[in-house]
Design an enzyme around this catalytic site. Structure first.
Site, mmCIF file in Angstrom:
data_model
loop_
_atom_site.group_PDB
_atom_site.id
_atom_site.type_symbol
_atom_site.label_atom_id
_atom_site.label_comp_id
_atom_site.label_asym_id
_atom_site.label_seq_id
_atom_site.Cartn_x
_atom_site.Cartn_y
_atom_site.Cartn_z
ATOM 1 N N SER A 144 62.372 74.141 39.651
ATOM 2 C CA SER A 144 61.249 74.104 40.603
ATOM 3 C C SER A 144 61.736 74.734 41.898
ATOM 4 O O SER A 144 62.959 74.809 42.129
ATOM 5 C CB SER A 144 60.853 72.643 40.867
ATOM 6 O OG SER A 144 59.998 72.541 41.999
ATOM 7 N N TYR A 157 62.585 63.751 42.690
ATOM 8 C CA TYR A 157 62.223 64.996 42.004
ATOM 9 C C TYR A 157 63.100 66.144 42.504
ATOM 10 O O TYR A 157 63.638 66.929 41.720
ATOM 11 C CB TYR A 157 60.741 65.290 42.261
ATOM 12 C CG TYR A 157 60.201 66.507 41.521
ATOM 13 C CD1 TYR A 157 59.874 66.429 40.166
ATOM 14 C CD2 TYR A 157 60.009 67.721 42.172
ATOM 15 C CE1 TYR A 157 59.376 67.533 39.484
ATOM 16 C CE2 TYR A 157 59.511 68.829 41.498
ATOM 17 C CZ TYR A 157 59.189 68.727 40.159
ATOM 18 O OH TYR A 157 58.694 69.825 39.482
HETATM 19 P P1 NAI Z 1 52.597 69.010 32.544
HETATM 20 O O1 NAI Z 1 52.490 67.585 32.914
HETATM 21 O O2 NAI Z 1 51.384 69.791 32.210
HETATM 22 O O3 NAI Z 1 53.608 69.187 31.305
HETATM 23 C C1 NAI Z 1 54.787 68.436 31.172
HETATM 24 C C2 NAI Z 1 54.970 68.134 29.700
HETATM 25 O O4 NAI Z 1 56.203 67.414 29.542
HETATM 26 C C3 NAI Z 1 53.853 67.234 29.145
HETATM 27 O O5 NAI Z 1 53.309 67.811 27.971
HETATM 28 C C4 NAI Z 1 54.552 65.920 28.866
HETATM 29 O O6 NAI Z 1 54.012 65.208 27.758
HETATM 30 C C5 NAI Z 1 55.980 66.378 28.606
HETATM 31 N N1 NAI Z 1 56.939 65.301 28.789
HETATM 32 C C6 NAI Z 1 56.995 64.383 29.785
HETATM 33 N N2 NAI Z 1 58.014 63.530 29.564
HETATM 34 C C7 NAI Z 1 58.614 63.922 28.408
HETATM 35 C C8 NAI Z 1 59.705 63.438 27.660
HETATM 36 N N3 NAI Z 1 60.395 62.349 28.040
HETATM 37 N N4 NAI Z 1 60.055 64.101 26.532
HETATM 38 C C9 NAI Z 1 59.358 65.188 26.113
HETATM 39 N N5 NAI Z 1 58.294 65.670 26.768
HETATM 40 C C10 NAI Z 1 57.929 65.048 27.905
HETATM 41 O O7 NAI Z 1 53.386 69.669 33.747
HETATM 42 P P2 NAI Z 1 53.831 71.157 34.065
HETATM 43 O O8 NAI Z 1 53.360 71.441 35.417
HETATM 44 O O9 NAI Z 1 53.515 72.076 32.967
HETATM 45 O O10 NAI Z 1 55.411 70.952 34.154
HETATM 46 C C11 NAI Z 1 56.343 71.591 33.308
HETATM 47 C C12 NAI Z 1 57.665 71.737 34.037
HETATM 48 O O11 NAI Z 1 57.459 72.587 35.181
HETATM 49 C C13 NAI Z 1 58.225 70.429 34.587
HETATM 50 O O12 NAI Z 1 59.630 70.402 34.388
HETATM 51 C C14 NAI Z 1 57.879 70.486 36.063
HETATM 52 O O13 NAI Z 1 58.761 69.720 36.843
HETATM 53 C C15 NAI Z 1 58.014 71.962 36.317
HETATM 54 N N6 NAI Z 1 57.314 72.422 37.512
HETATM 55 C C16 NAI Z 1 55.953 72.267 37.643
HETATM 56 C C17 NAI Z 1 55.311 72.685 38.795
HETATM 57 C C18 NAI Z 1 53.838 72.498 39.022
HETATM 58 O O14 NAI Z 1 53.379 72.633 40.170
HETATM 59 N N7 NAI Z 1 53.037 72.243 37.993
HETATM 60 C C19 NAI Z 1 56.067 73.343 39.890
HETATM 61 C C20 NAI Z 1 57.475 73.448 39.637
HETATM 62 C C21 NAI Z 1 58.063 73.019 38.488
#
Ligand code: NAI
Length: 253
Positions: A144, A157
């Site tokens: 991130s 985070y």
């Molecule tokens: P999201 O919430 O849409 O997707 C995250 C996914 O990870 C979900 O499908 C969830 O079920 C899964 N997950 C959560 N805990 C888990 C576990 N213990 N084991 C396996 N799967 C698990 O969120 P998003 O935004 O797509 O996030 C994806 C990555 O991008 C994360 O690492 C987040 O920190 C990072 N990120 C997101 C940003 C944003 O603004 N959306 C910005 C910077 C980084």
């Protein structure tokens, strides 16, 4: 786009958001994809979309905080498709963005570190062992901009994402002569369920996010996925240990 033709990739947290967009993009680029998530229905839907479009995919339930789940995920990918060429360690949670450090919840700290840091640790161990056995591969960790700069009221985070950047750099050096590249992607606010839940909790948040980004808008998951495919593919063959900000100019401020 066929940069990943004949290759095998896995994506954690691929039931939604950046993970789903990355899995779909890798499949469009020609990879067979292991779609894994703790959310089995969402993972199955992502895999179904890939197969409906003529691609190859399997869906797996995997909690990245559990080393045994992660080992099973890597073994099942190799069993299904014969190798592991690229891995996208994307699963993550936001925790809370509403408490200063001295007021932050200890259990939430533990959970954020367990998913965002220990999860990546488990994944890298299993993926590196597999890639070493076959002589190469590419790992992309989704960190991130909070892995590059501080973020107020998000200390857990921010600490977890700085740690992911550090893990990526150390591993990149350790495996550089062994054919394995390790890079991190550092998105700014991206329009996914994670960002939407922050906006729902605080209606001003959308404006705060947009104002923080010089381009004046959130990123799209597909914009992050483009970089994921590039870093997974041989097109980025001299890139390792890099932390790529995809942020509409945020860290340039
Ligand atoms: P999201 O919430 O849409 O997707 C995250 C996914 O990870 C979900 O499908 C969830 O079920 C899964 N997950 C959560 N805990 C888990 C576990 N213990 N084991 C396996 N799967 C698990 O969120 P998003 O935004 O797509 O996030 C994806 C990555 O991008 C994360 O690492 C987040 O920190 C990072 N990120 C997101 C940003 C944003 O603004 N959306 C910005 C910077 C980084």
């Amino acid at each position: 786009m066929t940069q990943m033709e004949g290759k095998v990739a896995l994506v954690t947290g691929a039931a939604s958001g950046i993970g789903r967009a990355s899995a779909l993009a890798l499949a469009r680029a020609g990879a067979a994809v292991c779609v894994s998530d703790i959310n089995d229905k969402g993972a199955a839907e992502t895999a179904a979309r890939i197969m409906d479009a003529g691609g190859k995919a399997i869906a797996l339930t995997c909690d990245v905080t559990e080393a045994a789940d992660v080992s099973m995920m890597v073994a099942a990918t190799v069993e299904a498709f014969g190798s592991l060429d690229a891995a996208v360690n994307n699963a993550g949670i936001a925790g809370s963005f509403d408490a200063r450090l001295h007021e932050a919840d200890d259990q939430l700290f533990e959970r954020v570190l367990a998913v965002n840091l220990r999860g990546v640790w488990h994944c890298m161990k299993a993926e590196l062992a597999q890639m070493l056995a076959r002589g190469g591969g590419s790992i992309v960790n989704i960190a991130s901009v909070a892995g590059l700069i501080g973020a107020p009221k998000a200390a857990a985070y921010t600490a977890s994402k700085h740690a992911v950047v550090g893990l990526s750099k150390s591993a990149a050096i350790e495996y550089a002569k062994l054919g394995i590249r390790v890079n991190a992607i550092c998105p700014a606010y991206t329009d996914t369920a994670m960002a939407q839940s922050a906006i729902e909790g605080n209606p001003l948040m959308a404006r705060i996010m947009e104002r923080a980004i010089p381009m004046g808008r959130l990123g799209g998951a597909s914009e992050i996925a483009e970089a994921v495919v590039w870093l997974c593919s041989d097109a980025s063959s001299f890139v390792t240990g890099h932390s790529l900000a995809l942020d509409g100019g945020l860290v340039a401020l």
